[in-house]
Design an enzyme around this catalytic site. Structure first.
Site, PDB file in Angstrom:
ATOM      1  N   ASN A 109       0.978  -1.123  -0.006  1.00  0.00           N
ATOM      2  CA  ASN A 109       0.004  -0.006   0.501  1.00  0.00           C
ATOM      3  C   ASN A 109       0.630   0.950   0.142  1.00  0.00           C
ATOM      4  OD1 ASN A 109      -2.352   1.314   0.067  1.00  0.00           O
ATOM      5  ND2 ASN A 109      -1.854   1.973   2.267  1.00  0.00           N
ATOM      6  N   HIS A 111       0.788   4.995   1.378  1.00  0.00           N
ATOM      7  CA  HIS A 111       0.152   5.995   2.222  1.00  0.00           C
ATOM      8  C   HIS A 111       0.606   7.347   2.036  1.00  0.00           C
ATOM      9  CE1 HIS A 111      -1.547   7.385   5.577  1.00  0.00           C
ATOM     10  NE2 HIS A 111      -1.294   7.678   6.519  1.00  0.00           N
ATOM     11  N   SER A 138       4.426   6.984   1.976  1.00  0.00           N
ATOM     12  CA  SER A 138       5.603   5.578   2.115  1.00  0.00           C
ATOM     13  C   SER A 138       4.585   4.707   1.617  1.00  0.00           C
ATOM     14  CB  SER A 138       5.434   5.193   3.657  1.00  0.00           C
ATOM     15  OG  SER A 138       5.852   6.602   4.682  1.00  0.00           O
ATOM     16  N   ASP A 147      -2.519   1.179   7.690  1.00  0.00           N
ATOM     17  CA  ASP A 147      -0.954   1.819   7.131  1.00  0.00           C
ATOM     18  C   ASP A 147      -0.050   1.449   8.553  1.00  0.00           C
ATOM     19  OD1 ASP A 147      -3.372   5.019   7.298  1.00  0.00           O
ATOM     20  OD2 ASP A 147      -2.646   2.819   5.942  1.00  0.00           O
TER      21      ASP A 147
END
Ligand code: GRF
Length: 198
Positions: A109, A111, A138, A147
């Site tokens: 992911n 973020h 990030s 997260d």
């Protein structure tokens, strides 16, 4: 050498998804196998189709907050595409631990903050509010905690005089488009050296 298959999940315009698609060419060890959205009208679906990538959507709204029921549908096109890696790119639904655990160690992911700072939403406004001199984005491995998970790369940008959340977000987004492709390539090559940009 057969390519690693990459599924990308989006919710909106998919600018990060486009950067990933455009990077998976030539001697890159991965190729996209699916772009999937929780919104039938996500602008990124058209961009993916224009690039010849299979697309699908599963609207989360009919499930009215029943995350497990939504995910039981969402998982179907993903399993059908048989990805080796799943990238969340501007995907705005929180995924349950059960869903994530099916891709443990192979779901990424991006973020828009320098994690572990500013998990969750409104990261640019929060960095401005805090008076931070720098901000950024990030890429991390996705785990059950939101997260969280091992950080695979970061890109830093300066916070400038007069910045608004929008001007800061735009500066960060430009770096997201550099960072995510760089991290995905290393991840696909099983190169665990973190990426640091900016
Ligand atoms: C952007 O705010 C980005 O920071 C975050 O998701 C949002 C949409 O990104 N990752 P995209 O243009 O849909 O990739």
């Amino acid at each position: 050498m057969s390519h690693k298959r990459v599924a990308i999940l989006i919710s909106g315009g998919g600018s990060n998804m486009v950067a990933l698609l455009d990077s998976m060419v030539g001697d890159h060890p991965a190729r996209p196998c699916l772009v999937l959205s929780n919104d039938e009208h996500a602008g990124g679906l058209k961009k993916a189709a224009e690039r010849g990538v299979a697309t699908a959507w599963v609207d989360h709204r009919p499930f009215k907050g029943d995350r497990a029921a939504f995910e039981a549908e969402l998982i179907k096109p993903i399993l059908a595409a048989e990805p080796d890696i799943v990238c969340l790119a501007g995907f705005m639904r929180v995924l349950t631990g059960d869903f994530v655990s099916q891709f443990q160690g192979r779901m990424l992911n991006i973020h828009p903050s320098l994690l572990p700072k500013y998990k969750g939403l409104n990261t640019h406004a929060r960095a401005l509010e805090a008076g931070d001199a720098e901000h950024g984005c990030s890429v991390h491995e996705v785990t059950a905690a939101l997260d969280d998970g091992p950080i695979l790369g970061q890109a830093r940008v300066p916070v400038l005089e007069g910045d608004t959340p929008d001007t800061l977000a735009a500066r960060v987004l430009t770096q997201e488009h550099r960072l995510y492709p760089a991290v995905l390539r290393r991840f696909a090559e099983k190169n665990s050296t973190p990426v640091h940009l900016g």
